[in-house]
Design a protein around this motif. Structure first.
Motif, PDB file in Angstrom:
ATOM      1  N   GLN A   1     -29.023  93.539  47.657  1.00 19.39           N
ATOM      2  CA  GLN A   1     -28.240  92.343  47.381  1.00 19.39           C
ATOM      3  C   GLN A   1     -27.977  92.164  45.890  1.00 19.39           C
ATOM      4  O   GLN A   1     -26.879  91.749  45.490  1.00 19.39           O
ATOM      5  CB  GLN A   1     -28.953  91.119  47.961  1.00 19.39           C
ATOM      6  CG  GLN A   1     -28.961  91.103  49.477  1.00 19.39           C
ATOM      7  CD  GLN A   1     -29.768  89.950  50.051  1.00 19.39           C
ATOM      8  OE1 GLN A   1     -30.133  89.011  49.339  1.00 19.39           O
ATOM      9  NE2 GLN A   1     -30.066  90.018  51.329  1.00 19.39           N
ATOM     10  N   ALA A   2     -28.960  92.474  45.058  1.00 20.96           N
ATOM     11  CA  ALA A   2     -28.754  92.376  43.614  1.00 20.96           C
ATOM     12  C   ALA A   2     -27.754  93.415  43.140  1.00 20.96           C
ATOM     13  O   ALA A   2     -26.947  93.154  42.234  1.00 20.96           O
ATOM     14  CB  ALA A   2     -30.088  92.543  42.882  1.00 20.96           C
ATOM     15  N   SER A   3     -27.783  94.600  43.740  1.00 22.80           N
ATOM     16  CA  SER A   3     -26.817  95.637  43.401  1.00 22.80           C
ATOM     17  C   SER A   3     -25.405  95.201  43.758  1.00 22.80           C
ATOM     18  O   SER A   3     -24.458  95.387  42.984  1.00 22.80           O
ATOM     19  CB  SER A   3     -27.179  96.932  44.137  1.00 22.80           C
ATOM     20  OG  SER A   3     -26.319  97.989  43.774  1.00 22.80           O
ATOM     21  N   ALA A   4     -25.252  94.584  44.933  1.00 25.05           N
ATOM     22  CA  ALA A   4     -23.944  94.068  45.345  1.00 25.05           C
ATOM     23  C   ALA A   4     -23.492  92.951  44.414  1.00 25.05           C
ATOM     24  O   ALA A   4     -22.306  92.843  44.075  1.00 25.05           O
ATOM     25  CB  ALA A   4     -24.007  93.569  46.782  1.00 25.05           C
ATOM     26  N   ALA A   5     -24.440  92.103  43.977  1.00 27.02           N
ATOM     27  CA  ALA A   5     -24.107  91.008  43.061  1.00 27.02           C
ATOM     28  C   ALA A   5     -23.615  91.547  41.721  1.00 27.02           C
ATOM     29  O   ALA A   5     -22.738  90.953  41.096  1.00 27.02           O
ATOM     30  CB  ALA A   5     -25.318  90.110  42.858  1.00 27.02           C
ATOM     31  N   ALA A   6     -24.183  92.677  41.276  1.00 28.71           N
ATOM     32  CA  ALA A   6     -23.736  93.290  40.019  1.00 28.71           C
ATOM     33  C   ALA A   6     -22.274  93.727  40.125  1.00 28.71           C
ATOM     34  O   ALA A   6     -21.477  93.523  39.205  1.00 28.71           O
ATOM     35  CB  ALA A   6     -24.624  94.477  39.669  1.00 28.71           C
TER      36      ALA A   6
ATOM     37  N   TYR B   1     -27.492 101.830  43.008  1.00 33.52           N
ATOM     38  CA  TYR B   1     -27.120 101.921  41.603  1.00 33.52           C
ATOM     39  C   TYR B   1     -26.318 100.669  41.296  1.00 33.52           C
ATOM     40  O   TYR B   1     -25.260 100.432  41.883  1.00 33.52           O
ATOM     41  CB  TYR B   1     -26.288 103.166  41.313  1.00 33.52           C
ATOM     42  CG  TYR B   1     -25.896 103.284  39.853  1.00 33.52           C
ATOM     43  CD1 TYR B   1     -26.668 104.042  38.968  1.00 33.52           C
ATOM     44  CD2 TYR B   1     -24.774 102.624  39.352  1.00 33.52           C
ATOM     45  CE1 TYR B   1     -26.322 104.136  37.624  1.00 33.52           C
ATOM     46  CE2 TYR B   1     -24.428 102.714  38.013  1.00 33.52           C
ATOM     47  CZ  TYR B   1     -25.207 103.469  37.149  1.00 33.52           C
ATOM     48  OH  TYR B   1     -24.870 103.558  35.817  1.00 33.52           O
ATOM     49  N   ALA B   2     -26.838  99.830  40.376  1.00 36.41           N
ATOM     50  CA  ALA B   2     -26.182  98.570  40.032  1.00 36.41           C
ATOM     51  C   ALA B   2     -25.297  98.726  38.791  1.00 36.41           C
ATOM     52  O   ALA B   2     -24.114  98.394  38.802  1.00 36.41           O
ATOM     53  CB  ALA B   2     -27.215  97.480  39.806  1.00 36.41           C
TER      54      ALA B   2
ATOM     55  N   THR C   1     -15.929  98.314  41.824  1.00 31.93           N
ATOM     56  CA  THR C   1     -16.627  99.015  42.911  1.00 31.93           C
ATOM     57  C   THR C   1     -17.584 100.075  42.369  1.00 31.93           C
ATOM     58  O   THR C   1     -18.071 100.912  43.141  1.00 31.93           O
ATOM     59  CB  THR C   1     -15.620  99.673  43.870  1.00 31.93           C
ATOM     60  OG1 THR C   1     -14.794 100.586  43.131  1.00 31.93           O
ATOM     61  CG2 THR C   1     -14.736  98.618  44.532  1.00 31.93           C
ATOM     62  N   LEU C   2     -17.843 100.054  41.065  1.00 34.70           N
ATOM     63  CA  LEU C   2     -18.766 101.018  40.491  1.00 34.70           C
ATOM     64  C   LEU C   2     -20.176 100.775  41.025  1.00 34.70           C
ATOM     65  O   LEU C   2     -20.668  99.652  41.021  1.00 34.70           O
ATOM     66  CB  LEU C   2     -18.775 100.899  38.966  1.00 34.70           C
ATOM     67  CG  LEU C   2     -19.722 101.849  38.215  1.00 34.70           C
ATOM     68  CD1 LEU C   2     -19.250 103.289  38.346  1.00 34.70           C
ATOM     69  CD2 LEU C   2     -19.821 101.455  36.743  1.00 34.70           C
TER      70      LEU C   2
END
Length: 280
Positions: free
Chosen positions: A27-32, A53-54, A39-40
Motif C-alpha cells: 500500500q505504501a508503494s502504491a501511495a508513492a 519498488y516505491a 507508474t514507475l
C-alpha cells in the motif's frame, strides 16, 4: 504471584504478522506512485509475499512476507530480479526464520548475501488493561502540519542511534524518509508526537490491520532520552490498540538494542527473527 505465559509464535501467527507487513509495503508503494502521479515502480505478489519498488532508496523497496505461501519458482524470482534491476536497484529480502527453509536455500543458491537481522516481538492484548503512561510526557496524534517535526525527530534518531546492540544497516536520505512517512500516513497509519513541556521530543506510529497493532517509527531526541518518552508512546499506542479491538501488538527492532529492551519491559516477547538478504 501471577506468572505471565510468554506469547508463543508458531508458523500461523508468523504468517499473519508477515501478511500485515506485506500489505503495508504494497500500500505504501502504491501511495508513492499516486503521490508522483506516475507508474514507475511496482508491488506484485510472489509466493505469499510482496515484491515492491516505491522509489529510489525507499525503505519500501524489498520483498516482504516471503516463505508462507509456497516457494517461488526460479522463473518468478528471475522476473522480480529483472524488475528491480531495470530500476537500478538490488533486491532486498526480509526472510523470517519461521518461513519455509527452502526459500533461504533458493536465495543463497542464487548468490543472495546476508546483510543483517531484525527481531519481531509481540504482545497478546487479550484481557490486557490499558496501561497508564508515565507522568510528565504528553502523547497525542501528530497533526498534518507537524510531519516535518516528526521527520526531524526520526532523522536525529538515525544519525544518533543506540550504542547498544547490533547497529541497523539501513540508512535512508531525509527526503526519501519524509516521502515514506507521508506515504505510510496516507494508508491509514496513525502517527504520534510525544511532548515534554509542550516541546516535541519523540514520535511513533501505529498501524491497525487484521486485528494486529503494528508499532513502528519510534524515535526520541537525544537530549530527552532515558526520560520515559518511549514508554509513554508505547502505553498510548497500546491503549489505542486495545480500544480498537486488536488482539496482538507487534514491533520490529534491531537485535539487542535499547528499543528492544524498552518493548520487552512493557511485556513484549521475542517471536522470531528475520534475516536481511540482498542480491549480489
Amino acid at each position: 504471584m501471577t506468572i505471565r505465559t510468554p506469547l508463543f509464535c508458531g508458523t500461523a501467527l508468523a504468517q499473519r504478522i508477515e501478511r500485515v507487513e506485506a500489505q503495508l509495503v504494497a500500500q505504501a508503494s502504491a501511495a508513492a506512485r499516486a503521490r508522483r502521479a506516475d507508474t514507475l515502480g511496482f508491488a506484485r505478489e510472489i509466493a505469499g509475499g510482496v515484491a515492491s519498488y516505491a522509489e529510489a532508496d525507499s525503505p519500501f523497496n524489498k520483498i516482504a512476507g516471503l516463505g508462507f505461501g509456497g516457494v517461488p519458482t526460479e522463473a518468478e524470482l528471475v522476473e522480480v530480479e529483472q524488475a528491480f534491476r531495470t530500476l537500478g536497484s538490488p533486491v532486498p529480502v526480509e526472510l523470517a526464520n519461521l518461513a519455509d527453509p527452502a526459500v533461504g536455500e533458493l536465495l543463497t543458491g542464487r548468490g543472495y548475501r546476508l546483510t543483517g537481522y531484525e527481531n519481531v516481538l509481540g504482545l497478546s492484548l487479550d484481557g490486557l488493561s490499558a496501561p497508564e503512561p508515565p507522568p510528565g510526557v504528553e502523547v497525542r496524534l501528530c497533526r498534518a502540519d507537524e510531519t516535518d517535526t516528526a521527520l526531524d525527530l526520526l532523522v536525529e534518531a538515525v544519525l544518533n542511534p543506540d550504542t547498544e546492540g547490533v547497529a541497523s544497516a539501513e540508512d535512508f536520505p531525509r527526503d526519501v524518509l519524509g516521502n515514506a512517512i507521508r506515504d505510510m500516513d496516507s494508508t491509514g497509519t496513525r502517527r504520534y508526537l510525544a511532548l515534554i513541556d509542550d516541546v516535541p521530543v519523540g514520535t511513533g506510529s501505529l498501524r491497525i490491520a487484521d486485528g494486529t497493532a503494528y508499532f513502528a517509527g519510534a524515535a526520541t531526541s537525544v537530549q530527552h532520552r532515558r526520560r520515559g518518552v518511549q514508554t509513554a508512546l508505547i502505553a498510548t499506542r497500546l491503549a489505542d490498540a486495545i480500544a480498537a479491538g486488536c488482539d496482538i501488538a507487534t514491533v520490529t527492532t534491531a537485535p539487542g538494542t535499547k528499543s528492544q529492551q524498552n518493548v520487552q519491559r512493557r511485556g513484549f516477547d521475542l517471536l522470531y527473527t528475520r534475516a536481511l538478504l540482498q542480491s549480489s
